[in-house]
Design a protein around this motif. Structure first.
Motif: not given
Length: 294
Positions: A28-41
């Motif tokens: 769950e945390d991995c998914r959230k981290l990935s989403e945040d990174v993707q949104n930032a980029i």
């Protein structure tokens, strides 16, 4: 742009810390981290695309390069984390994280408009030309053998190879080539000065004129490098003449574009005329010295 770069830097830190050692981050945390990174980029890329092309191609290219560096930095960090065993923070991961931070910090040094962007591009060209000129001046001062510092050979001893020396005829030609290289440096220095003093970005025409100047000035340093390389012995005088003619043509184009643009009020026309004359003078001498080569 500054805000999106800042957020990306923070996301890189969070991502790196989450994978700095055991225990394993939950799915769950991995998914959230990935989403945040993707949104930032995505935010970084979106803001770059918002920059209107009408603000200048030189400015846009510099912003694009900075944006690309941030995106590539984040890709590298992600790949480093994926390929490293989760035991402790690896040296590669630290370097990659630092790389993203560095790329994100660049935003504070980006030019704020096309005048600043073109001035920055001209200053970079001037630096390259200065280096090439100093290198050639150093080679000439070294005496008859420009390779003396790099071709010492204890076993072979003294070298009598004429291919490493300039003849008397070569040296006459070199003098005019140096004149052309000095004119290149003076030209860039003067153009940089008027862009800083008179460059404006109030109209599309002014912005486009600055871009035209940057585009043609970008051709000076490669042309200087090509001429400098052909000047080393064994010298092919015809190749030197052709490279000199190419550089002279670029310089005259730079001076012409400067003269017809808004950065050149009547008070600045004197040096444009003088440098045009200097280019012609040196090129004519080069033609005379190499007349027999044609």
């Amino acid at each position: 742009l500054g805000q999106t770069f800042k957020v990306t830097s923070q996301e890189a830190t969070k991502l790196s810390l989450a994978f700095s050692g055991p225990p394993l981050t939950s799915a769950e945390d991995c998914r959230k981290l990935s989403e945040d990174v993707q949104n930032a980029i995505l935010a970084v890329a979106t803001v770059y695309y918002w920059l209107p092309k009408g603000q200048g191609t030189t400015l846009r290219k510099m912003v694009r390069d900075a944006t690309t560096e941030v995106v590539e930095g984040m890709i590298q960090l992600t790949e480093t984390i994926l390929s490293a065993p989760l035991e402790s923070l690896s040296q590669d991961q630290l370097i990659s994280t630092g790389g993203v931070w560095e790329a994100c910090e660049q935003v504070s040094n980006l030019p704020r408009d096309n005048q600043a962007a073109v001035a920055s591009a001209l200053a970079a060209c001037l630096g390259v030309v200065k280096d090439a000129l100093e290198e050639m001046e150093h080679a000439l001062v070294e005496g008859q053998d420009p390779y003396s510092d790099i071709m010492e050979d204890e076993e072979l001893g003294f070298r009598g190879n004429r291919d490493t020396y300039w003849s008397e005829a070569d040296r006459k030609l070199l003098s005019s080539c140096m004149g052309l290289m000095k004119a290149s440096k003076a030209c860039l220095k003067k153009v940089l000065g008027v862009v800083k003093a008179y460059g404006k970005v109030d109209s599309p025409e002014q912005i486009a004129q600055l871009d035209d100047l940057a585009d043609i000035a970008n051709e000076i340093s490669p042309s200087v490098d090509e001429l400098a390389l052909s000047m080393y012995p064994p010298m092919n005088q015809l190749a030197v003449r052709l490279n000199a003619a190419k550089l002279a043509s670029v310089l005259k184009k730079v001076l012409e574009i400067t003269k017809t643009s808004h950065v050149c009020p009547p008070s600045e026309e004197g040096w444009v005329q003088f440098l045009t004359g200097a280019v012609d003078h040196n090129m004519n001498k080069i033609k005379n010295f190499t007349h027999g080569q044609l």
